[in-house]
Scaffold this active site. Structure first.
Site, PDB file in Angstrom:
ATOM      1  N   ARG A  89      -1.953   3.657   6.229  1.00 53.31           N
ATOM      2  CA  ARG A  89      -1.585   4.714   5.290  1.00 53.31           C
ATOM      3  C   ARG A  89      -2.866   5.163   4.572  1.00 53.31           C
ATOM      4  O   ARG A  89      -3.424   4.418   3.773  1.00 53.31           O
ATOM      5  CB  ARG A  89      -0.532   4.205   4.280  1.00 53.31           C
ATOM      6  CG  ARG A  89       0.756   3.751   4.978  1.00 53.31           C
ATOM      7  CD  ARG A  89       1.929   3.741   4.041  1.00 53.31           C
ATOM      8  NE  ARG A  89       2.319   5.065   3.621  1.00 53.31           N
ATOM      9  CZ  ARG A  89       3.164   5.299   2.612  1.00 53.31           C
ATOM     10  NH1 ARG A  89       3.677   4.288   1.939  1.00 53.31           N
ATOM     11  NH2 ARG A  89       3.494   6.531   2.281  1.00 53.31           N
ATOM     12  N   ASP A 237      -1.406   7.632  -6.181  1.00 51.36           N
ATOM     13  CA  ASP A 237      -1.949   6.943  -5.005  1.00 51.36           C
ATOM     14  C   ASP A 237      -3.465   7.002  -4.989  1.00 51.36           C
ATOM     15  O   ASP A 237      -4.120   6.171  -4.370  1.00 51.36           O
ATOM     16  CB  ASP A 237      -1.389   7.559  -3.719  1.00 51.36           C
ATOM     17  CG  ASP A 237       0.014   7.043  -3.488  1.00 51.36           C
ATOM     18  OD1 ASP A 237       0.941   7.532  -4.152  1.00 51.36           O
ATOM     19  OD2 ASP A 237       0.169   6.094  -2.688  1.00 51.36           O
ATOM     20  N   ASN A 247      -0.243  12.039  -5.448  1.00 51.05           N
ATOM     21  CA  ASN A 247       0.969  11.235  -5.608  1.00 51.05           C
ATOM     22  C   ASN A 247       2.048  11.817  -4.692  1.00 51.05           C
ATOM     23  O   ASN A 247       1.832  12.816  -4.001  1.00 51.05           O
ATOM     24  CB  ASN A 247       1.413  11.207  -7.074  1.00 51.05           C
ATOM     25  CG  ASN A 247       2.494  10.164  -7.321  1.00 51.05           C
ATOM     26  OD1 ASN A 247       2.365   9.017  -6.891  1.00 51.05           O
ATOM     27  ND2 ASN A 247       3.577  10.538  -7.965  1.00 51.05           N
ATOM     28  N   LYS A 248       3.197  11.180  -4.692  1.00 42.97           N
ATOM     29  CA  LYS A 248       4.304  11.557  -3.811  1.00 42.97           C
ATOM     30  C   LYS A 248       4.545  13.067  -3.787  1.00 42.97           C
ATOM     31  O   LYS A 248       4.503  13.716  -4.831  1.00 42.97           O
ATOM     32  CB  LYS A 248       5.565  10.825  -4.279  1.00 42.97           C
ATOM     33  CG  LYS A 248       6.822  11.075  -3.496  1.00 42.97           C
ATOM     34  CD  LYS A 248       6.676  10.860  -2.009  1.00 42.97           C
ATOM     35  CE  LYS A 248       6.129   9.506  -1.618  1.00 42.97           C
ATOM     36  NZ  LYS A 248       5.658   9.442  -0.205  1.00 42.97           N
TER      37      LYS A 248
HETATM   38  O1  MRU Z   1       5.155   6.798   0.136  1.00 45.64           O
HETATM   39  P1  MRU Z   1       5.254   5.805  -0.974  1.00 45.64           P
HETATM   40  O2  MRU Z   1       6.640   5.397  -1.275  1.00 45.64           O
HETATM   41  O3  MRU Z   1       4.320   4.639  -0.754  1.00 45.64           O
HETATM   42  O4  MRU Z   1       4.701   6.598  -2.242  1.00 45.64           O
HETATM   43  C1  MRU Z   1       4.636   5.952  -3.464  1.00 45.64           C
HETATM   44  C2  MRU Z   1       4.131   6.829  -4.551  1.00 45.64           C
HETATM   45  O5  MRU Z   1       3.831   7.981  -4.359  1.00 45.64           O
HETATM   46  C3  MRU Z   1       3.929   6.176  -5.884  1.00 45.64           C
HETATM   47  O6  MRU Z   1       4.152   7.078  -6.912  1.00 45.64           O
HETATM   48  C4  MRU Z   1       2.492   5.657  -5.986  1.00 45.64           C
HETATM   49  O7  MRU Z   1       2.145   4.910  -4.859  1.00 45.64           O
HETATM   50  C5  MRU Z   1       2.296   4.818  -7.192  1.00 45.64           C
HETATM   51  S1  MRU Z   1       3.180   3.312  -7.118  1.00 45.64           S
HETATM   52  C6  MRU Z   1       2.849   2.413  -8.490  1.00 45.64           C
END
Ligand code: MRU
Length: 364
Positions: A89, A237, A247-248
């Site tokens: 990832r 992220d 971020n997401k």
């Molecule tokens: O695809 P994911 O579920 O790994 O995405 C997670 C996010 O976007 C979170 O907001 C981010 O990783 C922060 S987690 C403390």
């Protein structure tokens, strides 16, 4: 916490399978680094800090699998292990951060024999896990100051205990506010297409008895216009040097909505999520995920066959839409470039008295 997102047990990495939540609480065991890599890729474990900690144990398992007799062979093998983990990832920088930390420990102990290297790697992975929980608690403690009593908060995706080794980042702040006795209500974005909001954040908050309501992603604007949301808080992220935040997917839209409605937009993340090697958000690698996440639901196709799909897992929010970045080392408001640098390189780092300080490095 009533559950453990990840745990090191008798030489195995035990993960709470997040693809099965909230319907089933199932734990899976990883015995090899390849299994850890698969678990990260398939989102059995997810969320930037949790991915980082899992990868650290992946490095440990990789080292344990090695039969290398020379440092050179061991280094080559560990390069393969780290490449496999890093390829899972690309957006969450915590993955790279944790792998680099493990590599450094291996390198520092290389001359002491493989047994010592293995022992030191295990200690480091466990330290990383423990540190992450402490970091989130501290981040939560500091960030909860920004949460007024009686407010409604919007959050997106899952930045909770499930996304970390425990307690959470954005949800850590929410948890700390709740524990401080503040009367809060959390609106949870469903978070299409993987549904981290409706499956995971909802599960976590309900377990803790924190008042919450689920909404579909496209409802946030209407709620803000009606004055039903007083602030938004999300995780990250990767935060780059100028304060831009990956971020997401959907975070950027929320930040713009907050801006229009004059609602604070907070980002909560540990310093391990800060990447000063990248100057601006455009350069952050964005993971593209399988079209099946959009074309199917619960294993059943929901779109015409052959439908063309775009499925970026993350977006980038420019720093001008971020009200504050909450870290375990303090809250940064405005002047993100200077603030982030200060947090990553505190004054003590440059002190001549520090053995590994700047002066020391310059002399070598
Ligand atoms: O695809 P994911 O579920 O790994 O995405 C997670 C996010 O976007 C979170 O907001 C981010 O990783 C922060 S987690 C403390």
């Amino acid at each position: 916490m009533a559950f453990k997102t990840l745990e090191w047990k008798k030489g195995k990495l035990v993960l709470l399978d997040q693809t099965r939540l909230p319907l089933k609480e199932v734990y899976v065991e990883c015995l090899t680094y390849q299994e850890v890599a698969q678990a990260i890729k398939n989102m059995v474990v997810r969320g930037a800090p949790a991915i980082g900690v899992a990868a650290a144990f992946g490095m440990l398992l990789g080292a344990r699998e090695s039969n290398a007799r020379t440092p050179a062979t061991f280094r080559r093998e560990m390069d393969k292990v780290s490449q496999t983990l890093l390829a899972t990832r690309p957006t969450a920088v915590n993955l790279l951060w944790a792998v680099e930390r493990m590599k450094r420990v291996a390198e520092e102990n290389m001359g002491k024999g493989m047994l010592v290297v293995g022992k030191k790697l295990q200690e480091e992975a466990l330290r990383l896990l423990e540190e992450d929980v402490q970091t989130n608690r501290e981040l939560g403690r500091q960030g909860q100051i920004l949460i007024p009593d009686g407010c409604s908060i919007l959050t997106h995706c899952n930045a909770g205990a499930l996304a970390t080794a425990g307690y959470g980042t954005a949800l850590g702040v929410i948890r700390a506010a709740f524990e401080a006795g503040k009367r809060i209500h959390v609106f949870i974005d469903e978070t299409r297409p993987f549904l981290q909001g409706s499956r995971l954040t909802a599960w976590e908050l309900m377990k803790d008895g924190i008042p919450c309501t689920l909404i579909a992603d496209n409802m946030a604007g209407a709620l803000m216009a009606q004055g039903k949301i007083q602030l938004t808080i999300v995780g990250a992220d990767r935060i780059v040097a100028n304060g831009d935040v990956a971020n997401k997917i959907g975070t950027y839209s929320l930040a713009r909505l907050c801006h229009v409605h004059r609602i604070p937009f907070y980002v909560a993340a540990p310093t391990s999520t800060i990447d000063l090697s990248i100057k601006r958000g455009e350069a952050i690698p964005i993971e593209q995920r399988s079209p099946a996440e959009l074309t199917s639901f619960n294993g059943r196709r929901i779109t015409p066959e052959g439908m063309r799909v775009l499925n970026p897992a993350f977006d980038v929010t420019p720093h001008r839409y971020v009200t504050a970045i909450i870290t375990e080392k303090g809250i940064i408001q405005k002047f993100f470039r200077t603030g982030l640098k200060k947090i990553c390189f505190p004054p003590s780092y440059f002190s001549p008295s520090r053995e590994e300080g700047w002066e020391g490095r310059r002399r070598r």
